[in-house]
Design a protein around this motif. Sequence first.
Motif, PDB file in Angstrom:
ATOM      1  N   GLY A  53       0.768  -1.240   0.000  1.00  0.00           N
ATOM      2  CA  GLY A  53       0.000   0.000   0.000  1.00  0.00           C
ATOM      3  C   GLY A  53       0.794   1.283   0.000  1.00  0.00           C
ATOM      4  O   GLY A  53       0.214   2.370   0.081  1.00  0.00           O
ATOM      5  N   ALA A  54       2.117   1.215  -0.114  1.00  0.00           N
ATOM      6  CA  ALA A  54       2.922   2.434  -0.110  1.00  0.00           C
ATOM      7  C   ALA A  54       2.651   3.274  -1.351  1.00  0.00           C
ATOM      8  O   ALA A  54       2.823   2.801  -2.474  1.00  0.00           O
ATOM      9  CB  ALA A  54       4.400   2.075  -0.036  1.00  0.00           C
ATOM     10  N   GLU A  55       2.256   4.526  -1.157  1.00  0.00           N
ATOM     11  CA  GLU A  55       2.022   5.457  -2.267  1.00  0.00           C
ATOM     12  C   GLU A  55       3.327   6.071  -2.753  1.00  0.00           C
ATOM     13  O   GLU A  55       3.437   6.494  -3.904  1.00  0.00           O
ATOM     14  CB  GLU A  55       1.092   6.592  -1.828  1.00  0.00           C
ATOM     15  CG  GLU A  55      -0.290   6.185  -1.389  1.00  0.00           C
ATOM     16  CD  GLU A  55      -1.066   7.387  -0.887  1.00  0.00           C
ATOM     17  OE1 GLU A  55      -1.423   8.254  -1.711  1.00  0.00           O
ATOM     18  OE2 GLU A  55      -1.299   7.479   0.334  1.00  0.00           O
ATOM     19  N   TRP A  56       4.292   6.169  -1.837  1.00  0.00           N
ATOM     20  CA  TRP A  56       5.571   6.798  -2.132  1.00  0.00           C
ATOM     21  C   TRP A  56       6.712   5.894  -1.695  1.00  0.00           C
ATOM     22  O   TRP A  56       6.626   5.237  -0.647  1.00  0.00           O
ATOM     23  CB  TRP A  56       5.719   8.120  -1.377  1.00  0.00           C
ATOM     24  CG  TRP A  56       4.991   9.289  -1.967  1.00  0.00           C
ATOM     25  CD1 TRP A  56       3.713   9.672  -1.718  1.00  0.00           C
ATOM     26  CD2 TRP A  56       5.519  10.251  -2.895  1.00  0.00           C
ATOM     27  NE1 TRP A  56       3.409  10.812  -2.421  1.00  0.00           N
ATOM     28  CE2 TRP A  56       4.506  11.185  -3.154  1.00  0.00           C
ATOM     29  CE3 TRP A  56       6.761  10.408  -3.510  1.00  0.00           C
ATOM     30  CZ2 TRP A  56       4.680  12.267  -4.015  1.00  0.00           C
ATOM     31  CZ3 TRP A  56       6.936  11.489  -4.362  1.00  0.00           C
ATOM     32  CH2 TRP A  56       5.906  12.391  -4.610  1.00  0.00           C
ATOM     33  N   LEU A  57       7.792   5.890  -2.482  1.00  0.00           N
ATOM     34  CA  LEU A  57       9.032   5.239  -2.098  1.00  0.00           C
ATOM     35  C   LEU A  57      10.138   6.284  -2.126  1.00  0.00           C
ATOM     36  O   LEU A  57      10.141   7.167  -2.993  1.00  0.00           O
ATOM     37  CB  LEU A  57       9.383   4.103  -3.067  1.00  0.00           C
ATOM     38  CG  LEU A  57       8.387   2.947  -3.183  1.00  0.00           C
ATOM     39  CD1 LEU A  57       8.849   1.977  -4.257  1.00  0.00           C
ATOM     40  CD2 LEU A  57       8.208   2.231  -1.858  1.00  0.00           C
ATOM     41  N   GLY A  58      11.083   6.181  -1.200  1.00  0.00           N
ATOM     42  CA  GLY A  58      12.220   7.100  -1.178  1.00  0.00           C
ATOM     43  C   GLY A  58      13.484   6.385  -1.621  1.00  0.00           C
ATOM     44  O   GLY A  58      13.820   5.323  -1.092  1.00  0.00           O
ATOM     45  N   VAL A  59      14.189   6.960  -2.604  1.00  0.00           N
ATOM     46  CA  VAL A  59      15.434   6.377  -3.119  1.00  0.00           C
ATOM     47  C   VAL A  59      16.570   7.380  -2.935  1.00  0.00           C
ATOM     48  O   VAL A  59      16.344   8.562  -2.703  1.00  0.00           O
ATOM     49  CB  VAL A  59      15.305   5.975  -4.600  1.00  0.00           C
ATOM     50  CG1 VAL A  59      14.277   4.869  -4.780  1.00  0.00           C
ATOM     51  CG2 VAL A  59      14.952   7.187  -5.472  1.00  0.00           C
ATOM     52  N   THR A  60      17.805   6.876  -3.066  1.00  0.00           N
ATOM     53  CA  THR A  60      18.971   7.726  -2.835  1.00  0.00           C
ATOM     54  C   THR A  60      19.145   8.758  -3.939  1.00  0.00           C
ATOM     55  O   THR A  60      19.287   9.950  -3.694  1.00  0.00           O
ATOM     56  CB  THR A  60      20.251   6.870  -2.760  1.00  0.00           C
ATOM     57  OG1 THR A  60      20.067   5.854  -1.790  1.00  0.00           O
ATOM     58  CG2 THR A  60      21.452   7.725  -2.396  1.00  0.00           C
ATOM     59  N   ASP A  61      19.185   8.279  -5.193  1.00  0.00           N
ATOM     60  CA  ASP A  61      19.490   9.144  -6.328  1.00  0.00           C
ATOM     61  C   ASP A  61      18.743   8.669  -7.557  1.00  0.00           C
ATOM     62  O   ASP A  61      17.974   7.697  -7.503  1.00  0.00           O
ATOM     63  CB  ASP A  61      21.001   9.189  -6.580  1.00  0.00           C
ATOM     64  CG  ASP A  61      21.619   7.799  -6.715  1.00  0.00           C
ATOM     65  OD1 ASP A  61      20.895   6.847  -7.093  1.00  0.00           O
ATOM     66  OD2 ASP A  61      22.830   7.668  -6.451  1.00  0.00           O
ATOM     67  N   ALA A  62      18.970   9.349  -8.670  1.00  0.00           N
ATOM     68  CA  ALA A  62      18.240   9.036  -9.896  1.00  0.00           C
ATOM     69  C   ALA A  62      18.527   7.624 -10.384  1.00  0.00           C
ATOM     70  O   ALA A  62      17.621   6.908 -10.824  1.00  0.00           O
ATOM     71  CB  ALA A  62      18.584  10.057 -10.982  1.00  0.00           C
ATOM     72  N   ALA A  63      19.789   7.196 -10.314  1.00  0.00           N
ATOM     73  CA  ALA A  63      20.145   5.859 -10.794  1.00  0.00           C
ATOM     74  C   ALA A  63      19.409   4.784 -10.016  1.00  0.00           C
ATOM     75  O   ALA A  63      18.885   3.816 -10.602  1.00  0.00           O
ATOM     76  CB  ALA A  63      21.657   5.657 -10.699  1.00  0.00           C
ATOM     77  N   GLU A  64      19.364   4.928  -8.695  1.00  0.00           N
ATOM     78  CA  GLU A  64      18.645   3.943  -7.896  1.00  0.00           C
ATOM     79  C   GLU A  64      17.151   3.998  -8.208  1.00  0.00           C
ATOM     80  O   GLU A  64      16.474   2.961  -8.282  1.00  0.00           O
ATOM     81  CB  GLU A  64      18.881   4.192  -6.409  1.00  0.00           C
ATOM     82  CG  GLU A  64      18.318   3.103  -5.509  1.00  0.00           C
ATOM     83  CD  GLU A  64      18.739   3.266  -4.059  1.00  0.00           C
ATOM     84  OE1 GLU A  64      19.242   2.283  -3.478  1.00  0.00           O
ATOM     85  OE2 GLU A  64      18.574   4.377  -3.502  1.00  0.00           O
ATOM     86  N   GLY A  65      16.626   5.193  -8.426  1.00  0.00           N
ATOM     87  CA  GLY A  65      15.219   5.331  -8.755  1.00  0.00           C
ATOM     88  C   GLY A  65      14.851   4.643 -10.051  1.00  0.00           C
ATOM     89  O   GLY A  65      13.810   3.978 -10.143  1.00  0.00           O
ATOM     90  N   VAL A  66      15.688   4.781 -11.062  1.00  0.00           N
ATOM     91  CA  VAL A  66      15.423   4.136 -12.358  1.00  0.00           C
ATOM     92  C   VAL A  66      15.424   2.619 -12.214  1.00  0.00           C
ATOM     93  O   VAL A  66      14.560   1.924 -12.767  1.00  0.00           O
ATOM     94  CB  VAL A  66      16.466   4.586 -13.406  1.00  0.00           C
ATOM     95  CG1 VAL A  66      16.347   3.757 -14.678  1.00  0.00           C
ATOM     96  CG2 VAL A  66      16.287   6.070 -13.719  1.00  0.00           C
ATOM     97  N   ALA A  67      16.382   2.081 -11.453  1.00  0.00           N
ATOM     98  CA  ALA A  67      16.466   0.633 -11.261  1.00  0.00           C
ATOM     99  C   ALA A  67      15.239   0.108 -10.519  1.00  0.00           C
ATOM    100  O   ALA A  67      14.658  -0.922 -10.908  1.00  0.00           O
ATOM    101  CB  ALA A  67      17.742   0.286 -10.493  1.00  0.00           C
ATOM    102  N   VAL A  68      14.834   0.802  -9.475  1.00  0.00           N
ATOM    103  CA  VAL A  68      13.671   0.376  -8.709  1.00  0.00           C
ATOM    104  C   VAL A  68      12.405   0.496  -9.558  1.00  0.00           C
ATOM    105  O   VAL A  68      11.534  -0.378  -9.531  1.00  0.00           O
ATOM    106  CB  VAL A  68      13.536   1.208  -7.417  1.00  0.00           C
ATOM    107  CG1 VAL A  68      12.205   0.935  -6.727  1.00  0.00           C
ATOM    108  CG2 VAL A  68      14.690   0.902  -6.476  1.00  0.00           C
ATOM    109  N   GLN A  69      12.327   1.550 -10.315  1.00  0.00           N
ATOM    110  CA  GLN A  69      11.168   1.767 -11.194  1.00  0.00           C
ATOM    111  C   GLN A  69      10.999   0.618 -12.175  1.00  0.00           C
ATOM    112  O   GLN A  69       9.884   0.156 -12.442  1.00  0.00           O
ATOM    113  CB  GLN A  69      11.338   3.091 -11.931  1.00  0.00           C
ATOM    114  CG  GLN A  69      10.073   3.628 -12.566  1.00  0.00           C
ATOM    115  CD  GLN A  69      10.330   5.000 -13.175  1.00  0.00           C
ATOM    116  OE1 GLN A  69      11.150   5.145 -14.074  1.00  0.00           O
ATOM    117  NE2 GLN A  69       9.630   6.013 -12.673  1.00  0.00           N
ATOM    118  N   ALA A  70      12.121   0.114 -12.714  1.00  0.00           N
ATOM    119  CA  ALA A  70      12.063  -1.003 -13.663  1.00  0.00           C
ATOM    120  C   ALA A  70      11.522  -2.256 -12.990  1.00  0.00           C
ATOM    121  O   ALA A  70      10.723  -3.005 -13.574  1.00  0.00           O
ATOM    122  CB  ALA A  70      13.450  -1.265 -14.237  1.00  0.00           C
ATOM    123  N   SER A  71      11.935  -2.508 -11.757  1.00  0.00           N
ATOM    124  CA  SER A  71      11.435  -3.674 -11.023  1.00  0.00           C
ATOM    125  C   SER A  71       9.942  -3.545 -10.743  1.00  0.00           C
ATOM    126  O   SER A  71       9.192  -4.519 -10.852  1.00  0.00           O
ATOM    127  CB  SER A  71      12.183  -3.824  -9.694  1.00  0.00           C
ATOM    128  OG  SER A  71      13.547  -4.073  -9.913  1.00  0.00           O
TER     129      SER A  71
END
Length: 401
Positions: A53-71
Amino acid sequence: MKSWVEISGQRLAANYRLLADMVGAETSVMAVVKADAYGHGADPCAVVLAAAGAEWLGVTDAAEGVAVQASLAQAGVQPRMLVMSEALGEEAETVVEHGLTPVVSNVEQMEALARAAGNDASRPFGVHLEVDTGMARQGVSPGGALDDVLGWLSRQSAISLDGVMTHFASAEIAGSHQTSEQRTRFEQAVGQVVAAGLKPAWVHAGNSSTIDNPADAETATGSLPWLVNVARMAGARAMVRSGLALYGYSLPVEREQGYGGDARSRIRSRLQPVMTWKTRVTGVREVEPGTKIGYNGTYTAPHRMRLALLPVGYADGLRRELSATGAHTGGWVMFGEARAALVGRVSMNLTIVDVTGIQSVAVGDEAVVLGAGITADDHARLAGTIPYEILCGVKSTRCLR
């Protein structure tokens, strides 16, 4: 495989739901998966948290965000993602291309994002503005500097203010004077935002300790009234950012000198550690009394001992401070419900444990390095650090269970 980490998706989801229940319906919980989900693996943890149910996730930087987004895309879920370290100019195109939400504190950052977004007034790009209320780390200072940033936002339409945030330096201290001062500054800063005619959708502050600290709670299971009230000033929704507690740990709640209120943790006993770190015995031997064990012979066998060799060490994240000498008792591992103490110094990739009293231990048997019976809190206490550093330091193959 010399060692591996098992991640409990069931426990991770349960921890998230506990935190969401604790803050109440008026406040959202951002699930922080930065730093590879505190060593737990950002990709699998993000999927579990989104499903919980998490609406938001917090990531370190753009690279980590892109990787998590793909998953997340592969799993068919896509919560919003906050890049928590202030966006650098060279990250602007990546942030915009992938629809990440950056934390910003100055006009230069926003100008770079506007250029990357094509200065399109019909589709303004949302940012979260961090206000430095007293931690001196990230963020724009309240007052004139904040007015300058808000003035720039008001004069253009390519960038929109989606959120306003701050971070507390002493959230784990009940009755903290520093936190009280930071709250006051944050409320004033949100007032400046409102006075500038800007309407953020989100106002957020705090971390796991903010949820845990009884001084911040309305009731034992209530909301965070101070945060909800500040968000209401701006017509926004309140949000708190949780990381450590998601993974089953929290810092002890301390008491400000002179504070006479409740200082008992609200969640510590109800959290479930998510990570179990295991290895297998690669060798067993017996040594005679007086045998020097490990580097520099810092541990001398006091009697005939049976020793097991484990293929993990400080290169894998098992801290050298857990070493045992004749004068210092160190850490331990678990074989089922039985403790096996470390003897001698933790080496780069090898550690010796005492299995004299566990005669059934044999080559190939599993040992728990971190988990039930030996927690990140135990490792942190012995190493003189915090559980964050222990969890982030574990380097091993992970599997979601």
